[in-house]
Design an enzyme around this catalytic site. Sequence first.
Site, PDB file in Angstrom:
ATOM      1  CD1 TRP A  29      -2.849  -1.589   0.912  1.00 14.21           C
ATOM      2  CD2 TRP A  29      -3.426   0.580   0.938  1.00 14.21           C
ATOM      3  NE1 TRP A  29      -4.215  -1.516   0.762  1.00 14.21           N
ATOM      4  CE2 TRP A  29      -4.589  -0.174   0.771  1.00 14.21           C
ATOM      5  CE3 TRP A  29      -3.532   1.974   0.978  1.00 14.21           C
ATOM      6  CZ2 TRP A  29      -5.856   0.387   0.656  1.00 14.21           C
ATOM      7  CZ3 TRP A  29      -4.791   2.550   0.867  1.00 14.21           C
ATOM      8  CH2 TRP A  29      -5.928   1.751   0.699  1.00 14.21           C
ATOM      9  CB  THR A  63       0.426  -0.700   7.360  1.00 16.23           C
ATOM     10  OG1 THR A  63       1.212   0.107   6.470  1.00 16.23           O
ATOM     11  CG2 THR A  63       0.889  -0.478   8.778  1.00 16.23           C
ATOM     12  CD  GLU A  65      -2.560  -7.288   5.606  1.00 16.70           C
ATOM     13  OE1 GLU A  65      -2.190  -6.247   5.022  1.00 16.70           O
ATOM     14  OE2 GLU A  65      -3.716  -7.431   6.054  1.00 16.70           O
ATOM     15  CB  VAL A  88      -1.256   4.131   7.894  1.00 12.46           C
ATOM     16  CG1 VAL A  88      -2.774   3.954   7.942  1.00 12.46           C
ATOM     17  CG2 VAL A  88      -0.568   2.788   8.146  1.00 12.46           C
ATOM     18  CG  HIS A  95      -9.643   1.082   7.568  1.00 11.16           C
ATOM     19  ND1 HIS A  95      -8.948   0.859   6.404  1.00 11.16           N
ATOM     20  CD2 HIS A  95      -9.690  -0.122   8.194  1.00 11.16           C
ATOM     21  CE1 HIS A  95      -8.603  -0.411   6.339  1.00 11.16           C
ATOM     22  NE2 HIS A  95      -9.050  -1.032   7.400  1.00 11.16           N
ATOM     23  CG  PHE A 120       6.468   1.446  14.679  1.00 14.35           C
ATOM     24  CD1 PHE A 120       6.238   2.812  14.604  1.00 14.35           C
ATOM     25  CD2 PHE A 120       5.408   0.587  14.457  1.00 14.35           C
ATOM     26  CE1 PHE A 120       4.978   3.315  14.320  1.00 14.35           C
ATOM     27  CE2 PHE A 120       4.135   1.087  14.180  1.00 14.35           C
ATOM     28  CZ  PHE A 120       3.928   2.451  14.113  1.00 14.35           C
ATOM     29  NE  ARG A 134       6.629  13.601   9.180  1.00 12.33           N
ATOM     30  CZ  ARG A 134       6.120  14.771   8.762  1.00 12.33           C
ATOM     31  NH1 ARG A 134       5.762  14.953   7.478  1.00 12.33           N
ATOM     32  NH2 ARG A 134       5.966  15.790   9.606  1.00 12.33           N
TER      33      ARG A 134
HETATM   34  N1  LIG Z   1      -5.417   2.426   3.963  1.00 10.51           N
HETATM   35  C1  LIG Z   1      -4.173   1.843   4.079  1.00 10.51           C
HETATM   36  C2  LIG Z   1      -4.015   0.466   4.184  1.00 10.51           C
HETATM   37  N2  LIG Z   1      -5.094  -0.358   4.181  1.00 10.51           N
HETATM   38  C3  LIG Z   1      -4.975  -1.793   4.040  1.00 10.51           C
HETATM   39  C4  LIG Z   1      -4.631  -2.507   5.356  1.00 10.51           C
HETATM   40  O1  LIG Z   1      -3.272  -2.301   5.704  1.00 10.51           O
HETATM   41  C5  LIG Z   1      -4.843  -4.015   5.198  1.00 10.51           C
HETATM   42  O2  LIG Z   1      -4.030  -4.481   4.145  1.00 10.51           O
HETATM   43  C6  LIG Z   1      -6.297  -4.348   4.897  1.00 10.51           C
HETATM   44  O3  LIG Z   1      -7.114  -3.781   5.917  1.00 10.51           O
HETATM   45  C7  LIG Z   1      -6.536  -5.863   4.847  1.00 10.51           C
HETATM   46  O4  LIG Z   1      -6.133  -6.458   6.042  1.00 10.51           O
HETATM   47  N3  LIG Z   1      -2.790  -0.078   4.300  1.00 10.51           N
HETATM   48  C8  LIG Z   1      -1.663   0.728   4.316  1.00 10.51           C
HETATM   49  O5  LIG Z   1      -0.541   0.219   4.418  1.00 10.51           O
HETATM   50  N4  LIG Z   1      -1.815   2.079   4.211  1.00 10.51           N
HETATM   51  C9  LIG Z   1      -3.026   2.669   4.096  1.00 10.51           C
HETATM   52  O6  LIG Z   1      -3.111   3.932   3.991  1.00 10.51           O
HETATM   53  C1  LIG Z   2      -6.044   4.291   6.217  1.00  9.48           C
HETATM   54  C2  LIG Z   2      -7.008   3.717   5.287  1.00  9.48           C
HETATM   55  O1  LIG Z   2      -7.391   2.560   5.352  1.00  9.48           O
HETATM   56  C3  LIG Z   2      -7.630   4.672   4.342  1.00  9.48           C
HETATM   57  O2  LIG Z   2      -6.807   4.833   3.217  1.00  9.48           O
HETATM   58  C4  LIG Z   2      -8.975   4.157   3.900  1.00  9.48           C
HETATM   59  O3  LIG Z   2      -9.656   5.275   3.458  1.00  9.48           O
HETATM   60  P1  LIG Z   2     -11.140   5.561   4.013  1.00  9.48           P
HETATM   61  O4  LIG Z   2     -11.013   5.755   5.521  1.00  9.48           O
HETATM   62  O5  LIG Z   2     -11.566   6.852   3.325  1.00  9.48           O
HETATM   63  O6  LIG Z   2     -11.980   4.368   3.646  1.00  9.48           O
END
Ligand SMILES: Nc1c(NC[C@H](O)[C@H](O)[C@H](O)CO)[nH]c(=O)[nH]c1=O
Ligand SMILES: CC(=O)[C@@H](O)COP(=O)(O)O
Length: 162
Positions: A29, A63, A65, A88, A95, A120, A134
């Site tokens: 991601w 992230t 995972e 993230v 979420h 981390f 960053r």
């Molecule tokens: N929104 C972001 C995600 N979402 C996916 C989750 O990490 C995960 O893969 C999913 O919920 C299935 O378990 N991941 C990121 O690394 N960064 C994001 O902004």
């Molecule tokens: C951090 C996330 O999972 C994010 O990218 C998902 O976006 P949303 O909160 O608008 O569904």
Amino acid sequence: MATKDLSQYDIESVPSAENMRFGIVVAEWNFEITSALANGAVNTLKKHGATDENIRVKYVPGTFELPLGAQYFAEMENVDAIILLGCVIQGETRHFDYICDGVTQGTIDLNLKYNKPFIFGVLTTNDEQQAKDRAGGKHGNKGDEAAVTAIKMVHLKQNFSD
Ligand SMILES: Nc1c(NC[C@H](O)[C@H](O)[C@H](O)CO)[nH]c(=O)[nH]c1=O
Ligand SMILES: CC(=O)[C@@H](O)COP(=O)(O)O
């Protein structure tokens, strides 16, 4: 408070990583960001003496995972430290909070379960620009910071009785 430059550190304070073995788990991601973090981490580990064969990189979907991917390293590879790299970015919903909480607690749990450094290296930003800043931008590269942290923690463990 001014944001710390993640790539600025006292080079003399970093031990040699010549004989250290590292696993790096990278989230797919936001791959433009996470690949920059991975490049920073690998380059910094090598800058301090780590060899190519002692740096293993694996990818996971997101992230959330990262902790399980890091645990695979601990269970299946002979590494001294594992670096978790992800990005993230806040969306419209909560979420973001659940992913960040999950990877944070998961990383803490791994450190204590395996008595080994799990670093981390996760960006948790409000927007994409903060992440870019960053991951090799004006605030340095969190991958660099994670690599230095990994080297120092491995050295601490290997020399704790000194
Ligand atoms: N929104 C972001 C995600 N979402 C996916 C989750 O990490 C995960 O893969 C999913 O919920 C299935 O378990 N991941 C990121 O690394 N960064 C994001 O902004
Ligand atoms: C951090 C996330 O999972 C994010 O990218 C998902 O976006 P949303 O909160 O608008 O569904």
